[in-house]
Design a protein around this motif. Structure first.
Motif, PDB file in Angstrom:
ATOM      1  N   TYR A  98       7.489   6.727   1.590  1.00 38.83           N
ATOM      2  CA  TYR A  98       6.443   5.902   2.209  1.00 38.83           C
ATOM      3  C   TYR A  98       5.067   6.309   1.686  1.00 38.83           C
ATOM      4  N   GLN A  99       4.788   7.606   1.631  1.00 40.52           N
ATOM      5  CA  GLN A  99       3.499   8.080   1.144  1.00 40.52           C
ATOM      6  C   GLN A  99       3.305   7.705  -0.315  1.00 40.52           C
ATOM      7  N   SER A 100       4.369   7.778  -1.089  1.00 40.87           N
ATOM      8  CA  SER A 100       4.293   7.408  -2.496  1.00 40.87           C
ATOM      9  C   SER A 100       3.945   5.929  -2.652  1.00 40.87           C
ATOM     10  N   ALA A 101       4.549   5.092  -1.791  1.00 40.63           N
ATOM     11  CA  ALA A 101       4.242   3.658  -1.823  1.00 40.63           C
ATOM     12  C   ALA A 101       2.779   3.411  -1.446  1.00 40.63           C
ATOM     13  N   LEU A 102       2.283   4.137  -0.433  1.00 43.89           N
ATOM     14  CA  LEU A 102       0.874   4.004  -0.047  1.00 43.89           C
ATOM     15  C   LEU A 102      -0.058   4.382  -1.192  1.00 43.89           C
ATOM     16  N   LEU A 103       0.265   5.455  -1.882  1.00 42.19           N
ATOM     17  CA  LEU A 103      -0.560   5.888  -3.012  1.00 42.19           C
ATOM     18  C   LEU A 103      -0.524   4.857  -4.130  1.00 42.19           C
ATOM     19  N   GLY A 104       0.682   4.298  -4.371  1.00 41.96           N
ATOM     20  CA  GLY A 104       0.796   3.258  -5.379  1.00 41.96           C
ATOM     21  C   GLY A 104      -0.080   2.063  -5.046  1.00 41.96           C
ATOM     22  N   LYS A 105      -0.090   1.665  -3.791  1.00 40.86           N
ATOM     23  CA  LYS A 105      -0.945   0.563  -3.344  1.00 40.86           C
ATOM     24  C   LYS A 105      -2.421   0.898  -3.552  1.00 40.86           C
ATOM     25  N   SER A 106      -2.824   2.131  -3.210  1.00 40.70           N
ATOM     26  CA  SER A 106      -4.238   2.518  -3.307  1.00 40.70           C
ATOM     27  C   SER A 106      -4.726   2.537  -4.753  1.00 40.70           C
ATOM     28  N   MET A 107      -3.808   2.610  -5.708  1.00 35.78           N
ATOM     29  CA  MET A 107      -4.163   2.660  -7.126  1.00 35.78           C
ATOM     30  C   MET A 107      -4.346   1.267  -7.732  1.00 35.78           C
ATOM     31  N   LEU A 108      -4.047   0.234  -6.952  1.00 35.59           N
ATOM     32  CA  LEU A 108      -4.257  -1.121  -7.459  1.00 35.59           C
ATOM     33  C   LEU A 108      -5.754  -1.353  -7.697  1.00 35.59           C
ATOM     34  N   GLU A 109      -6.109  -1.876  -8.844  1.00 30.94           N
ATOM     35  CA  GLU A 109      -7.516  -2.105  -9.153  1.00 30.94           C
ATOM     36  C   GLU A 109      -8.054  -3.322  -8.413  1.00 30.94           C
ATOM     37  N   LYS A 110      -7.176  -4.243  -8.081  1.00 30.88           N
ATOM     38  CA  LYS A 110      -7.570  -5.408  -7.297  1.00 30.88           C
ATOM     39  C   LYS A 110      -6.339  -5.911  -6.538  1.00 30.88           C
ATOM     40  N   HIS A 111      -6.576  -6.754  -5.583  1.00 33.41           N
ATOM     41  CA  HIS A 111      -5.505  -7.362  -4.781  1.00 33.41           C
ATOM     42  C   HIS A 111      -4.773  -6.358  -3.891  1.00 33.41           C
ATOM     43  N   GLU A 112      -5.407  -5.213  -3.592  1.00 31.77           N
ATOM     44  CA  GLU A 112      -4.768  -4.248  -2.706  1.00 31.77           C
ATOM     45  C   GLU A 112      -4.460  -4.865  -1.347  1.00 31.77           C
ATOM     46  N   HIS A 113      -5.293  -5.818  -0.912  1.00 32.97           N
ATOM     47  CA  HIS A 113      -5.121  -6.466   0.386  1.00 32.97           C
ATOM     48  C   HIS A 113      -3.862  -7.318   0.454  1.00 32.97           C
ATOM     49  N   ARG A 114      -3.266  -7.577  -0.695  1.00 29.03           N
ATOM     50  CA  ARG A 114      -2.056  -8.414  -0.725  1.00 29.03           C
ATOM     51  C   ARG A 114      -0.775  -7.606  -0.535  1.00 29.03           C
TER      52      ARG A 114
END
Length: 289
Positions: free
Chosen positions: A99-115
């Motif tokens: 779960y934490q790894s997925a959160l970190l992956g999301k935080s690394m998105l340069e754009k569209h993190e809200h999606r």
């Protein structure tokens, strides 16, 4: 592809044909036997895992997908489906860093993190696999991401799950019980009953002498919480479907059954509890959205 894409990891133990039919994206964990690594469910099936497990001198290890793997997966999906959102549902943070790894992956998105919405299932195996399937069914029916997350949370609150462990060998190898306790328990034919609490950690519910008494005890626990209700049942097994079918037949003497699903417990659960374990996942039938 639905306007909401449902993503999970291989520890959800969703039957591959069901995941394919519902368009569920599955990111694999890694299973290590010694220095040899396998992608869970891709390079090593559940049946292959248990065959290797009984021959191994040491317990295998498992590792979660890296944040970079999640970033790559999210990026690909968001670019391929520019009008879609992603709900990413994963193994309990109480037992894994997935779960934490997925959160970190999301935080690394340069754009569209809200999606991207990342959800901690606070469960394991088909205890949350059934929530992922439910989410995919709701997505296919056109429900919004917010509605899907709320509905999944409600079903999670109504779900009951138990793991019936056949041998103490793997709990002892993994350091969850001592060698002396394992020896005595084996001599007395003790069968532990495990579950997962609201915080997503595994705990011991009870124990019984012999498989028959242990299954009867699980049914008692289910009757305590769900008596008089029609229920859906999923049973996970370790490459022995006959044991799962026998439990369902026994349960049918006490409940009106709706859906009946059989799946294989994968490498993460299997490493800690060993072959012969069955997982029982029950939730009330009917639409609670």
């Amino acid at each position: 592809m639905s306007s909401t894409i449902i993503l999970t990891d291989s520890t959800a133990d969703i039957p591959p044909e069901l995941a394919d039919r519902l368009g569920i994206v599955v990111v694999p964990l890694t299973v290590m036997f010694g220095s040899t690594a396998y992608l869970d469910g891709i390079e090593m099936s559940a049946s292959q895992f248990y065959s290797e497990l009984v021959r191994a001198d040491e317990l295998p290890t498992t590792s979660q997908p890296s944040p970079a793997r999640f970033l790559e997966t999210y990026t690909t999906l968001l670019e391929q489906y520019p009008e879609s959102q992603v709900i990413s549902i994963h193994l309990s943070s109480g037992v894994s860093g997935t779960y934490q790894s997925a959160l970190l992956g999301k935080s690394m998105l340069e754009k569209h993190e809200h999606r991207v919405t990342v959800v901690d299932s606070k469960s394991a195996s088909y205890g949350y696999g059934m929530l992922v399937v439910y989410a995919a069914e709701l997505a296919a029916a056109g429900h919004s991401p917010a509605d899907i997350v709320r509905a999944v949370e409600r079903r999670g609150e109504r779900r009951r799950l138990y793991f019936l462990v056949d041998t103490l060998e793997y709990l002892q190898k993994g350091g969850r019980i001592g060698k002396a306790a394992a020896m005595v328990g084996t001599l007395l034919n003790i069968k532990p009953i495990l579950s997962i609490d609201k915080e997503g950690t595994i705990y011991s519910v009870d124990k019984a002498r012999g498989h028959k008494k242990a299954t009867a005890r699980i049914i008692e626990l289910l009757e305590r919480d769900l008596k008089g209700q029609k229920i859906n049942i999923a049973v996970g097994h370790t490459a022995d479907r006959s044991a799962a079918e026998a439990f369902v037949a026994q349960l049918a003497e006490h409940f009106e059954l709706g859906d009946r699903i059989y799946t294989e417990l994968g490498a993460v659960i299997g490493t800690h509890v060993g072959p012969g374990t069955i997982g029982i996942f029950v939730w009330p039938a009917g639409d609670e959205r």
